[in-house]
Design a protein around this motif. Structure first.
Motif, short mmCIF file in Angstrom:
data_model
loop_
_atom_site.label_atom_id
_atom_site.label_comp_id
_atom_site.label_asym_id
_atom_site.label_seq_id
_atom_site.Cartn_x
_atom_site.Cartn_y
_atom_site.Cartn_z
N LEU A 5 0.84 -1.21 0.00
CA LEU A 5 0.00 0.00 0.00
C LEU A 5 0.87 1.26 0.00
O LEU A 5 0.57 2.24 -0.68
CB LEU A 5 -0.94 0.02 1.21
CG LEU A 5 -2.01 -1.08 1.29
CD1 LEU A 5 -3.00 -0.77 2.40
CD2 LEU A 5 -2.75 -1.25 -0.04
N LYS A 6 1.96 1.23 0.77
CA LYS A 6 2.84 2.40 0.83
C LYS A 6 3.55 2.65 -0.50
O LYS A 6 3.85 3.80 -0.85
CB LYS A 6 3.86 2.23 1.95
CG LYS A 6 3.24 2.39 3.33
CD LYS A 6 4.27 2.20 4.42
CE LYS A 6 3.62 2.34 5.80
NZ LYS A 6 4.51 1.86 6.86
N ALA A 7 3.81 1.57 -1.23
CA ALA A 7 4.44 1.73 -2.55
C ALA A 7 3.47 2.44 -3.49
O ALA A 7 3.88 3.20 -4.37
CB ALA A 7 4.84 0.38 -3.11
N ILE A 8 2.17 2.21 -3.29
CA ILE A 8 1.16 2.83 -4.16
C ILE A 8 0.95 4.29 -3.77
O ILE A 8 0.94 5.18 -4.63
CB ILE A 8 -0.18 2.05 -4.07
CG1 ILE A 8 0.03 0.60 -4.53
CG2 ILE A 8 -1.25 2.74 -4.90
CD1 ILE A 8 -1.10 -0.35 -4.15
N SER A 9 0.82 4.55 -2.47
CA SER A 9 0.49 5.92 -2.02
C SER A 9 1.73 6.81 -1.93
O SER A 9 1.61 8.01 -1.72
CB SER A 9 -0.20 5.89 -0.66
OG SER A 9 0.71 5.45 0.34
N LEU B 147 -8.71 -1.11 -2.44
CA LEU B 147 -7.74 -2.19 -2.23
C LEU B 147 -7.61 -2.35 -0.71
O LEU B 147 -7.20 -1.41 -0.02
CB LEU B 147 -6.40 -1.83 -2.87
CG LEU B 147 -5.26 -2.83 -2.64
CD1 LEU B 147 -5.61 -4.21 -3.18
CD2 LEU B 147 -3.97 -2.34 -3.32
N VAL B 148 -8.03 -3.51 -0.21
CA VAL B 148 -8.12 -3.72 1.23
C VAL B 148 -7.12 -4.76 1.70
O VAL B 148 -7.16 -5.92 1.25
CB VAL B 148 -9.54 -4.19 1.64
CG1 VAL B 148 -9.68 -4.26 3.15
CG2 VAL B 148 -10.60 -3.28 1.05
N VAL B 149 -6.25 -4.35 2.61
CA VAL B 149 -5.32 -5.28 3.24
C VAL B 149 -5.98 -5.82 4.51
O VAL B 149 -6.50 -5.05 5.30
CB VAL B 149 -4.01 -4.54 3.62
CG1 VAL B 149 -3.27 -5.25 4.73
CG2 VAL B 149 -3.12 -4.42 2.39
#
Ligand code: ATP
Length: 242
Positions: free
Chosen positions: A45-49, A195-197
């Motif tokens: 998620l951090k790579a995306i945001s 997108l849910v982790v």
């Protein structure tokens, strides 16, 4: 809408955490990303945001494509202006502000006052509890209420894509079901892509259109929830069934 192609992530120039991860999130869908502790879900998620940069992490190979544009290693602020909102694990609300101030703070990039007012009412319609609590200081809310507020804040920025990190964390089973029911409603009515982790595979698979399972920085399984639920490893390791 979102595509990760062979993404590799390194922290501090040495720690390789994502090792060639690929996934797709189609428009208007809910995609779940499952996996054990430390698999690399939050890092994805951090790579995306773009929040990776804050922790001296970097995408060192592969691409993050959002709506046809390569956003790999962009600044988090520039990425959020594109319409991606990252709801961090552990809620992260402004503890000293009221509920309503928290919601309004998420609209700082917007100028349409009428739209903001409408969106505030919309958030209160999804989360009537937040309306009751709107003048209360956010730091005093329960865990579940803070999670509602964190999702409400995401909605206030009218995002195209919401990245949700472990919305079930620390909540009672009843509240988990309630939150996921609302997540599904938001997706259905607003057509917001998500997108849910999640570590709680059962509830994530109950709302997702498609799911990926991660292990050690890679995708090891993927498919529609119904298919994944039949998989023996998923049943044993993620659903606790034999
Ligand atoms: P969890 O559910 O426990 O949050 P996760 O699947 O989200 O797990 P990540 O938080 O992405 O996993 O962590 C993946 C790996 O990357 C772990 O081994 C972790 O120790 C490492 N890691 C995470 N953040 C950093 C960082 N800032 N610097 C160095 N290593 C990190």
């Amino acid at each position: 809408m979102l595509e990760l192609n062979n993404v590799e992530v390194i922290y501090d120039r040495v720690v390789l955490v994502l090792k060639g991860l690929s996934l797709k999130v189609p428009p208007h869908s809910i995609v779940a990303l499952l996996g054990a502790n430390g698999a690399g879900k939050t890092t994805t998620l951090k790579a995306i945001s773009g929040l990776l940069q804050v922790e001296r992490g970097k995408v060192t190979d592969g691409q993050v494509i959002f709506q046809g544009e390569d956003i790999t290693n962009w600044d988090p602020e520039k990425i959020s202006r594109k319409g991606i909102f990252h709801v961090l694990e552990g809620r992260h609300v402004f503890e000293h502000l009221t509920v309503e101030e928290n919601l309004l703070a998420a609209t700082c990039l917007r100028r349409d006052r009428q739209g903001i007012k409408e969106d505030l009412e919309k958030v209160y319609s999804y989360f009537p509890r937040l309306k009751e609590l709107r003048r209360k200081i956010a730091g005093y809310l329960s865990g579940g209420e803070q999670q509602m507020l964190a999702i409400g804040r995401a909605l206030m920025s009218r995002p195209q894509l919401i990245l949700l990190d472990e919305p079930s964390l620390g909540l009672s089973p009843l509240l988990v079901n309630e939150i996921f029911h609302i997540i599904k409603e938001i997706n259905r009515r607003e057509r917001t892509t998500m997108l849910v982790v999640e570590q709680n595979a059962r509830v994530a698979l109950s709302v997702a259109d498609y799911a990926y399972v991660m292990e050690n920085g890679r995708i090891v399984l993927e498919g529609e929830p119904e298919k994944l639920k039949e998989n023996e490893d998923v049943r044993e390791f993620y659903l606790g069934l034999t």
